[in-house]
Structures are given as C-alpha cells and as structure tokens.
Write a protein that holds these residues in place. Structure first.
Motif, PDB file in Angstrom:
ATOM      1  N   UNK A  71       5.622 -14.000 -18.368  1.00  0.00           N
ATOM      2  CA  UNK A  71       5.979 -15.166 -19.170  1.00  0.00           C
ATOM      3  C   UNK A  71       6.145 -16.434 -18.336  1.00  0.00           C
ATOM      4  N   UNK A  72       6.721 -16.283 -17.130  1.00  0.00           N
ATOM      5  CA  UNK A  72       7.032 -17.456 -16.317  1.00  0.00           C
ATOM      6  C   UNK A  72       6.299 -17.471 -14.973  1.00  0.00           C
ATOM      7  N   UNK A  73       5.296 -16.610 -14.834  1.00  0.00           N
ATOM      8  CA  UNK A  73       4.465 -16.547 -13.633  1.00  0.00           C
ATOM      9  C   UNK A  73       5.326 -16.360 -12.376  1.00  0.00           C
ATOM     10  N   UNK A  74       6.124 -15.305 -12.371  1.00  0.00           N
ATOM     11  CA  UNK A  74       6.978 -14.986 -11.235  1.00  0.00           C
ATOM     12  C   UNK A  74       6.525 -13.655 -10.640  1.00  0.00           C
ATOM     13  N   UNK A  75       6.302 -13.631  -9.349  1.00  0.00           N
ATOM     14  CA  UNK A  75       6.056 -12.363  -8.664  1.00  0.00           C
ATOM     15  C   UNK A  75       7.409 -11.862  -8.176  1.00  0.00           C
ATOM     16  N   UNK A  76       7.808 -10.682  -8.639  1.00  0.00           N
ATOM     17  CA  UNK A  76       9.150 -10.167  -8.378  1.00  0.00           C
ATOM     18  C   UNK A  76       9.059  -8.991  -7.410  1.00  0.00           C
ATOM     19  N   UNK A  77       9.847  -9.085  -6.335  1.00  0.00           N
ATOM     20  CA  UNK A  77       9.859  -8.061  -5.289  1.00  0.00           C
ATOM     21  C   UNK A  77      11.301  -7.623  -5.108  1.00  0.00           C
ATOM     22  N   UNK A  78      11.546  -6.328  -5.132  1.00  0.00           N
ATOM     23  CA  UNK A  78      12.931  -5.883  -4.982  1.00  0.00           C
ATOM     24  C   UNK A  78      13.014  -4.547  -4.257  1.00  0.00           C
TER      25      UNK A  78
END
Length: 319
Positions: free
Chosen positions: A267-274
């Motif tokens: 939705x917000x063009x975020x690449x999420x790394x955790x």
C-alpha cells in the motif's frame, strides 16, 4: 522493492556471503550470536534524506529522530576487531545506475575510529542513498512504566484519517475488536516516541508493552503514508527495519502483525526487514515463501554459525 540483493565481502563473521531480499518482507532468523542485528544494520545503514536537493529533505518521522538509520543504534564497534578496511558490503538497489558498495574508513587522518562510507568516493553527501529509512531498535521496548520522563505531548497531531487508521489496526493486530479507543495520545521522552491509547476503562499509563510496540510500529507506517500522500510520484518508497519484531506480542497477534505489514508494504511502497525468534512468524512466512503466486514478496533468511563464520541459508523451509 528497493534493495534487490546484498553481497557481503567481509563484516565480522560474514565472509563472501549474499542473498536476495523479498519485495515486501525479508525475515532474518537464527540462533543468538549469529549477527542478525548486524545484518539488519548493514541493510539499512546507507539510506538517508540528507541531500538538500531532495524534495523530502527536512522531513522527520513521527516515530522520532530522522529518516536515517543511526549508526549508534546498531553497532557497538570493537577497538580490537572492528578496524579500518575490515568491512565491505554491496547493495544492489532497484533503479540505481550502479551497485552501492560500503566500506569502513577512518574518520580522519588523526582519528582511527571508523565510519561507513561509499567505496570510491569521499564527496559530501555521497555516502548515502537518498531514500527514507526508519530503524526500530530494541530501545523502543523500554517499558512505559519504567520511563519516568515520558509524558503526553501535543506537538504531533494526527489527522482524523490517521487516527482512524491507527485505531483500526491497533485493534485488529491486538485482537481487541470490542475495545473502543476513546483517544490516542502522542508520547515522548528521551527513550522513545510512541502512541498511547485510552479507553473507558484504562489510560495510556496502563498500556502494555505489546500495545507500546504496536504503537511505535504503526506510527512508523503512518510516517511513510504521510510521505506518499504529500510527495506523490517524488516518493519512491522507503525501508522499515525492525529488530526482534515479535517481542512482547501474543502469538496470534504476531501473525496479525505480519499480515498487516505485508499489506502496508504494498500500500505504501515500504520494503520491510525484520529479525525474529518467533516460530509462528517463521512458519507463516515460510508458507508465503513457498507459495509460487507470492514467493517473490517474502524471503526467509536463516543465519547459521559454523566455527567463527556466519553462513546465510535463504529459501529455507520451516522444517
């Protein structure tokens, strides 16, 4: 997707290892001491909005600090083992003309303490890729009840749409659909910036650590949402890095959270790394990774220590 791939030539236990990232979620797992947090820092370190010609220059995330992955949050450098030229890694970034290689250099001719900078150039501002990043370290989990300096602070005002977004996802993730939030307050101290919730039966001073964790994560998501709404096509996306995502959260809420993050990524063009130690999260993410329809979206990376080297196993199954 922002980062396609990382190639680590050398950095502490990492020697000549590499892997592809997920377009939406990249999950880093492994036993204690396998340098998960170090890897998270390497992936987020080179991003910033430090260039004054960047239209988003000067913007600050609601979750505190700047759109920059602070060096001090990630690395406690050793004077014995972390020395100049002993660190080098390369990010293949989507849309970039060339790969971005980072190395450790001396801070100055008279200061042998190291800093990380782009290899091959020392020009001012060249040490960073101009994109917003938020790094949520374990300091976000400092308990509200032990934070004597925390107070409700009216400096940050959420729009009605942002408040509705927060209330909806706070309850969905924490599995409290019947809990009506009467108000939401912005909380700040030297330790943290987060959102506290009030209901008819309790106020933010009674919020749990899990609520605090979700408040911080959702505040970060709203920060990227604001950038996208404000800058339109000039906003090319961002990176959200979270250390130990699952800490303080009920197992079913952990699954609700990663489902929400996958949605927010698109939705917000975020690449999420955790990073995570949660078997529930790993099982769900391995399931997504094995689904050919969405397999590129999610990547599970397992760090495995052999002698003094850390090996990277990607595409690993849950079993």
């Amino acid at each position: 997707m922002i980062i396609n791939r990382i190639d680590i030539k050398k950095f502490r236990g990492f020697q000549d290892v590499s892997f592809q990232l997920g377009t939406a979620l990249t999950v880093v797992a492994g036993q204690n001491g396998t340098q998960k947090t170090t890897l998270l820092g390497m992936l987020s370190q080179p991003f910033s909005l430090s260039d004054k010609t960047n239209p988003m220059y000067g913007e600050k995330p609601l979750s505190g600090g700047n759109y920059r992955s602070s060096f001090a949050e990630k690395f406690k450098l050793s004077e014995v083992f972390d020395t100049v030229r002993n660190h080098e890694w390369t990010l293949n970034v989507n849309g970039a003309d060339a790969d971005f290689t980072v190395e450790s250099i001396a801070r100055s001719s008279t200061d042998e303490n190291i800093r990380f900078w782009r290899k091959g150039t020392r020009a001012k501002g060249s040490g960073y890729i101009q994109m917003p990043v938020i790094y949520l370290s374990l300091s976000r989990l400092f308990p509200i009840g032990e934070d004597n300096g925390i107070n409700s602070n009216g400096e940050i005002t959420l729009t009605n749409a942002e408040l509705d977004f927060f209330k909806e996802w706070h309850n969905k993730i924490l599995l409290t659909p019947a809990s009506e939030l009467t108000s939401v307050e912005y909380l700040s101290s030297k330790q943290k910036n987060t959102l506290g919730v009030n209901t008819a039966s309790y106020d933010w001073k009674m919020n749990s650590a899990g609520q605090d964790n979700i408040g911080k994560i959702l505040l970060s998501i709203i920060s990227f949402q604001r950038l996208k709404n404000k800058y339109g096509n000039k906003y090319k996306g961002g990176i959200l890095a979270i250390d130990e995502l699952d800490t303080t959260l009920y197992p079913a809420s952990q699954i609700k959270l990663i489902e929400a993050l996958r949605k927010f990524s698109s939705q917000f063009n975020i690449q999420i790394i955790f990073t995570t130690h949660s078997l529930g999260i790993l099982e769900k993410c391995c399931e997504w990774q094995d689904d050919k329809k969405i397999s590129m979206q999610v990547k599970v990376v397992y760090l495995h220590k052999i002698d003094n080297d850390v090996k990277i196993l990607d595409g690993i199954t849950f079993d």
